[in-house]
Design an enzyme around this catalytic site. Structure first.
Site, PDB file in Angstrom:
ATOM      1  N   GLU A 188      31.699  34.708  40.357  1.00  0.00           N
ATOM      2  CA  GLU A 188      31.722  35.917  39.671  1.00  0.00           C
ATOM      3  C   GLU A 188      31.485  35.127  38.045  1.00  0.00           C
ATOM      4  OE1 GLU A 188      34.994  37.805  41.531  1.00  0.00           O
ATOM      5  OE2 GLU A 188      33.442  38.181  43.286  1.00  0.00           O
TER       6      GLU A 188
ATOM      7  N   GLU B 263      33.383  38.119  47.707  1.00  0.00           N
ATOM      8  CA  GLU B 263      34.141  36.981  47.819  1.00  0.00           C
ATOM      9  C   GLU B 263      33.603  36.425  48.981  1.00  0.00           C
ATOM     10  OE1 GLU B 263      35.513  39.551  46.285  1.00  0.00           O
ATOM     11  OE2 GLU B 263      35.692  38.160  44.090  1.00  0.00           O
TER      12      GLU B 263
ATOM     13  N   ASP C  65      43.445  33.745  44.425  1.00  0.00           N
ATOM     14  CA  ASP C  65      43.923  35.037  45.435  1.00  0.00           C
ATOM     15  C   ASP C  65      43.091  35.689  45.783  1.00  0.00           C
ATOM     16  OD1 ASP C  65      47.066  35.899  43.557  1.00  0.00           O
ATOM     17  OD2 ASP C  65      45.675  34.895  42.942  1.00  0.00           O
ATOM     18  N   PHE C  66      41.759  36.095  45.217  1.00  0.00           N
ATOM     19  CA  PHE C  66      40.795  36.396  46.300  1.00  0.00           C
ATOM     20  C   PHE C  66      40.120  35.749  47.250  1.00  0.00           C
ATOM     21  CE2 PHE C  66      39.740  37.793  41.235  1.00  0.00           C
ATOM     22  CZ  PHE C  66      40.621  38.328  41.721  1.00  0.00           C
TER      23      PHE C  66
ATOM     24  N   HIS D  21      47.776  38.839  41.163  1.00  0.00           N
ATOM     25  CA  HIS D  21      47.145  37.042  40.341  1.00  0.00           C
ATOM     26  C   HIS D  21      47.346  36.018  40.275  1.00  0.00           C
ATOM     27  CE1 HIS D  21      43.562  40.368  39.865  1.00  0.00           C
ATOM     28  NE2 HIS D  21      42.546  39.566  39.239  1.00  0.00           N
TER      29      HIS D  21
HETATM   30  C1  LIG Z   1      38.632  40.707  45.041  1.00  0.00           C
HETATM   31  C2  LIG Z   1      38.059  40.381  43.707  1.00  0.00           C
HETATM   32  N1  LIG Z   1      36.935  39.666  43.279  1.00  0.00           N
HETATM   33  C3  LIG Z   1      36.716  40.001  42.038  1.00  0.00           C
HETATM   34  C4  LIG Z   1      38.003  40.488  40.764  1.00  0.00           C
HETATM   35  C5  LIG Z   1      38.310  40.022  39.064  1.00  0.00           C
HETATM   36  N2  LIG Z   1      37.333  40.864  38.477  1.00  0.00           N
HETATM   37  C6  LIG Z   1      38.520  41.753  38.518  1.00  0.00           C
HETATM   38  S1  LIG Z   1      37.779  43.334  37.646  1.00  0.00           S
HETATM   39  C7  LIG Z   1      36.105  42.930  37.139  1.00  0.00           C
HETATM   40  C8  LIG Z   1      35.103  43.478  37.484  1.00  0.00           C
HETATM   41  C9  LIG Z   1      35.009  45.491  38.566  1.00  0.00           C
HETATM   42  O1  LIG Z   1      34.139  46.295  38.067  1.00  0.00           O
HETATM   43  P1  LIG Z   1      33.835  47.193  38.392  1.00  0.00           P
HETATM   44  O2  LIG Z   1      33.954  47.853  40.022  1.00  0.00           O
HETATM   45  O3  LIG Z   1      32.472  47.881  37.888  1.00  0.00           O
HETATM   46  O4  LIG Z   1      35.039  48.386  37.499  1.00  0.00           O
HETATM   47  P2  LIG Z   1      35.556  48.139  36.151  1.00  0.00           P
HETATM   48  O5  LIG Z   1      35.386  47.230  35.767  1.00  0.00           O
HETATM   49  O6  LIG Z   1      34.298  48.020  35.407  1.00  0.00           O
HETATM   50  O7  LIG Z   1      36.084  50.064  36.111  1.00  0.00           O
HETATM   51  C10 LIG Z   1      36.044  41.731  38.650  1.00  0.00           C
HETATM   52  C11 LIG Z   1      35.448  40.627  39.030  1.00  0.00           C
HETATM   53  C12 LIG Z   1      39.274  40.752  41.080  1.00  0.00           C
HETATM   54  N3  LIG Z   1      40.006  40.953  40.513  1.00  0.00           N
HETATM   55  N4  LIG Z   1      39.076  40.958  42.506  1.00  0.00           N
END
Ligand SMILES: Cc1ncc(C[n+]2csc(CCOP(=O)(O)OP(=O)(O)O)c2C)c(N)n1
Ligand SMILES: Cc1ncc(C[n+]2csc(CCOP(=O)(O)OP(=O)(O)O)c2C)c(N)n1
Ligand SMILES: [Mg+2]
Ligand SMILES: [Mg+2]
Lengths: 323, 342, 342, 323
Positions: D28, D59, D84-85, D128
């Site tokens: 990602e 993941e 953590d993921f 995290h």
């Molecule tokens: C399982 C997991 N993978 C990756 C992340 C890192 N991460 C945090 S927010 C995010 C983007 C999420 O996008 P979206 O679901 O559209 O929510 P938005 O931030 O746009 O509100 C990512 C990749 C995470 N917190 N948890």
């Protein structure tokens, strides 16, 4: 009364569900099939589809659903058919169930049980034979129970079904047919280890299936003039080091026997805690007889060679006593 | 198709059916490694139909019920049977068994004992074939039960997003252990569902292996052009889930009806209809029986793996190997430092 | 809807917008616990539209960008701000922070820092409400990025299979961090997709919070009857992903266009069109500014949690509590057995 | 040349990708965004979308795809933004990547790297900030690298990209800005621990971020007349106990410092192995200063109190020396 490990587990579920209507069972094949190992046979008929719930093959959602249900008034027993499948729900177990009370500042707990079974003995190979309890021992927020006997299968499961926090309840696939007397009144309380055999030469600390091999080995060692104190931990969290260290401080020697693989396993924490708690009394380093640091092979003889056998426990006892 | 093709399909279907029957026999004779043996009797058309449409250079993964698929892709039944027996001469030297048979030479990236576990691997294989431009296609075979695993949906999206040469094949035998599909999935619109992930998709009745083949052929052509696809093959699991399961959860009437969907009988009838005699067919049966009897005997005679092989193959040769626990015990009591071993 | 309703929606949208701006200010002033703060500016209509359609007794989980949703469901901005500041008087006693705000009293089963992590929890809540017949509905709020997580598909199937009172709400702000949705998902047919899982589904433009509300209302009626549903609210993430992100991956033209989809400006215009004066609107703005300034000040003044609270709330009171590491060290060197401590 | 941990990692990736066209990066935000912590900045521009692949938030499929790619000719570096993921991909890491060579009888390996970062320092809270390396230490079939320094970030990642088996490569979120001299030629080989400071009174064993606090503590202890030998393990698998036990057999005392929580953590295996290897030389039990057995709280002061600080390491040193 004499019964089996399987029956004792079922009885614990049945009586608890009769007493507490908030308890539900959910998992793959727990209903019509009666559980892959037959533990929940008859419960669907007695408690109905609303409380005994067959799920699709969706481990992540099974555990996540249990977490949500536990936060909203139910007490779910989520079953994973093999503990190896928890690899698909670790987020829900570790990041969610175990941490919710903490992250939310103590507002609410997650009173659920994650029931599963692990270990070798059926030629299940590398993805159906693991012993993964060390992961949960290393996860603050969880209780971990690993019954070895008919009585503990019953009393530990019944007590787990009263706790305010998540319990990982791990059975052993080779113990379901284990017979024994069901004597709940003689069982120690939750969180206390049990001295199953008193001895003076060394302390053997173990749990789950290895308890039985340890007792056999102690018998054979006795014949050779070596007196073994055998301790069954029963739960890994809480971990009753008082009982263990009290024993080691008398015997001055300790052997840990676990089925999970040695490196980074439960045996490491036990060895460290015994050394921390009984250092002044130790005549020898704490010995660890554990599973080999390998995946579990399918061939029966290879599988058997991957985990401690009664013979090797006996050998280790002689080694530790240097005679 | 030509008579040879009809015959070839019949033989292939029969080889799988017969192999699985011999697996059952090996189990009864105590020659298998355990009882977690999942027979694909009744599902041969998916294996043969799709397998025959694949090409050299293509690869695949299977679920736990994958014997037939591997046979359809050229497996040696003797080495398969030996592996199922946990023998040294098996495909995995007796370490994997029925649920982990694999052979890189034949493009078998592995059977998997985790429902859905092998699906994502073909996404990676497809990525390799795209980047390395091998022209290969990766095919994931899995059961209807895996349709309820989240990883499958992540995988469909990745293949469509990256336009990978991947075909997903769901062998729908109506059951996941004791759970009939309609009790595991609220909706059965799997084809439409796959389309909403950007795949071309279709489903086919598994009664006629040649029809399955033609449909797979069509889809594979698009897959080779970078349009991933999904195929659902509908059949019925004739026997219990594994060797210990007597299927108490379904009634005889349903089973009898299900077993009517017999792709082997169907293909034999086709041979007769196209002019072959019963005797000709029986001749093939005799040959196949001989082949599979030989495989069974091979497994029974095969040597077990030596105990010390348990420490091999954890890491590549040349890498630090696992230290036997008993060795550690001895070291702990014999001051390895003094003896210069540490 | 009535003028009061129009006003109420405006005030609610404005409270969220203003709260988030104060979170930004708290961060700049060094008063936040870390920088993992995800503002919902531009997405207020999903929170208010759905939140207003929910009822007491309903519960919900949110993703990491959940401040607005919780405010729409009655949160006290002071305790929220205090939690974002990691203070003792915050909703989680300074242990959870922005990504883990929760309040059982208001049915907030928790924000989640794992993308998709809270989705399955509403399935469980729905199961509780079905079994306990509370009449409640559980709503999962999550972003477009979570549409690529397998757990979501498992969850949709379970709710449909068990006919649970659950509503899934995808707040589609076009981005997951720096990845625009069309680079994360090969197909955008999310509504059709949800239908193939047995849900009723629809999507709505987030420009008009009242339209979002009406659509949510319709779906929730069906949900209460045991027909789970999916709603996609389309909006745009006005600012960067978190406080440190300046969105270099998208150009100014796109951002400018995206910010035209401003549900707050839209609602204010509606108020003017329905006869309110700019002065009336500004009066509301003044009140809201005061409320949120107070929340900001409350967080700045709030006491930090005492250090020894770190050992609390791991297990329920009365259960064995974690033993501080330093205590263990001392025990190890002072023969606990002799001193009778072990 | 002086550089940062982040730059050293990027340089290792860049040089390795230039030399080996089979290496791909996937995860990602690894492409356009340049990585959540900026490690892969510029690599998409240099190597293109076929080799630097932005993935959706999936993941399980990210790791599973890497496994399949590794079996068919590529050498994937799969990045999980936060360790953590990995809870969402444990099946692919543990049941698949780690076991494939074994289950398939040695036919093929899975030459992939799982890159991630863990630890505290950014108020990331319970989901995290974890340190989960103990799970991988307990999984046969995996290599585990945890660089503490600029040079190790570079040399360990470059070597990992040549190994025939899966490597879990864990960085620390608080080290990316760490500055240091990049001196690859002075680095020990893969699998060897490094004595970063020689001492005579006790041996301090650690890795990753805690290495820096250990060195600070050793400095302060020196001022108090206590001589500390500081050992950086660098990799947890292979685990170089030779270097550790050779040191403890001289000093007679050992303190282990880890950020992961104490119970069932890496400190347990290290304590057990030191006791097994140096029992006759130990003046005191091996001490473990590790993370508290709690989830990580969000408030900065609470977060800091959850893991060992320089001050507490100094205290522990005094405690161990009883002065
Ligand atoms: C399982 C997991 N993978 C990756 C992340 C890192 N991460 C945090 S927010 C995010 C983007 C999420 O996008 P979206 O679901 O559209 O929510 P938005 O931030 O746009 O509100 C990512 C990749 C995470 N917190 N948890
Ligand atoms: C992740 C996981 N969950 C559960 C199981 C136990 N299990 C083995 S096979 C099976 C049923 C699978 O059904 P399906 O996918 O339809 O394949 P079939 O057995 O019908 O060929 C189950 C539940 C497993 N092996 N892996
Ligand atoms: Mg099936
Ligand atoms: Mg988004």
């Amino acid at each position: 009364m004499e019964t089996t490990y399987r029956e004792a587990l079922r009885l614990a579920l049945q009586e608890s569900m009769q007493a507490d209507p908030s308890i539900i069972l959910m998992g793959e094949e727990v209903g019509r099939y009666g559980g892959a190992y037959g533990v929940s046979k008859g419960l669907l008929e007695e408690f109905g589809e609303a409380r005994v719930i067959d799920t699709p093959i969706s481990e992540e959602a099974i555990v996540g659903t249990a977490v949500g249900a536990a936060m909203t008034g139910l007490r779910p027993v989520a079953e994973l058919m093999y503990v190896d499948f928890v690899t698909l729900s670790m987020d829900q177990v570790v990041n969610q169930a175990a941490k919710i009370r903490y992250m939310f500042g103590g507002q609410i707990g997650v009173p659920m049980i994650l029931r599963s079974q692990g270990g070798t003995g059926r030629s299940g190979a590398a993805q159906h034979s693991q012993s993964l309890e060390a992961w949960f021992l290393h996860t603050p927020g969880l209780h971990v129970a690993m019954p070895a006997t008919v009585t503990d299968a019953y009393v530990l499961l019944k007590h787990a079904l009263t706790l305010p926090d998540p319990v990982v309840f791990l059975e052993h696939k080779s113990l379901y047919v284990q017979k024994g007397e069901l004597t709940p009144d003689q069982a120690p309380p939750w969180g206390k280890a049990q001295v199953l055999r008193s001895g003076t030469d060394f302390t053997l600390v173990t749990y789950s299936r290895m308890v039985h091999r340890a007792l056999e080995a102690a018998e054979q060692l006795a014949a050779a003039g070596i007196s073994t104190e055998v301790i069954d931990l029963r739960t890994l969290h809480p971990l009753d080091m008082e009982t263990v260290n009290a024993s080691v401080s008398r015997t001055g020697r300790a052997l840990i026997v676990t089925e999970d693989c040695l490196t980074g396993g439960v045996s490491a924490e036990l060895a460290a805690r015994i050394t921390e708690g009984s250092f002044d009394f130790l005549e020898e380093p704490v010995l660890r007889l554990a599973g080999e640091d390998i995946p579990i092979p399918v061939a029966a003889e290879l599988e058997a060679a991957s985990v401690p056998s009664t013979e090797r426990i006996v050998k280790a006892g002689h080694l530790l006593l240097r005679r | 198709m030509s008579l040879e093709t009809h015959q070839h399909f019949f033989r292939q279907l029969l080889r799988i059916r017969t192999f699985e029957e011999r697996v059952g026999e090996l189990f009864v004779r105590g020659g298998t490694a355990g009882s977690m043996l999942h027979l694909s009797i009744g599902e041969e058309s998916g294996a043969v139909g799709v397998g025959e449409a694949m090409q050299p250079g293509d690869s695949f993964t299977t679920h736990h019920r994958g014997h037939g698929i591997f046979l359809a892709r050229g497996a040696d039944p003797r080495r398969m049977m030996a592996e199922i027996g946990g023998k040294l001469t098996g495909y995995c030297r007796g370490k994997g068994g029925s649920m982990h048979i694999a052979d890189m030479g034949l493009g078998h990236l592995g059977a998997n004992a985790i429902v859905g576990g092998g699906i994502t691997h073909v996404v990676g294989a497809g990525l390799s074939y795209r980047n390395l431009q091998t022209g290969g296609v990766a095919v994931a075979f899995f059961g209807d039960g895996a349709m309820q695993q989240g990883g499958f949906y992540e995988s469909m999206n990745l293949t469509a997003l990256w336009k990978l040469p991947v075909l997903f094949v769901c062998i729908n035998n109506e059951y996941g252990m004791g759970t009939r599909l309609d009790r595991a999935s609220a909706s059965l619109e799997f084809v439409k569902r796959a389309e909403t992930f950007g795949l071309v998709a279709s489903e086919v009745d598994g009664l006629d292996a040649e029809v399955v083949h033609d449909r797979a052929q069509e889809l594979l052509e698009q897959v080779r052009k970078g349009q991933p696809a999904f195929l659902k093959v509908n059949c019925y699991r004739f026997h219990g889930h594994a060797r210990m399961d007597k299927s108490p959860y379904r009634d005889d009437a349903e089973e009898a009806a299900g077993r009517q969907k017999d792709c082997l009988a169907f293909q034999r009838k086709r041979l007769i209809d196209t002019g072959m005699t019963e005797a000709d067919c029986d001749q093939i049966v005799t040959e196949v029986n001989q082949e599979m009897d030989a495989a069974l005997q091979y497994a029974l005679d095969a040597p077990p793996p030596p105990l010390d092989t348990i420490y091999e193959d954890v890491y590549a040769p040349g890498q630090p190997q696992p230290e036997p626990v008993d060795q550690r015990l001895r070291d702990a009591l014999h001051s390895p430092i003094l003896s210069g071993r540490a």
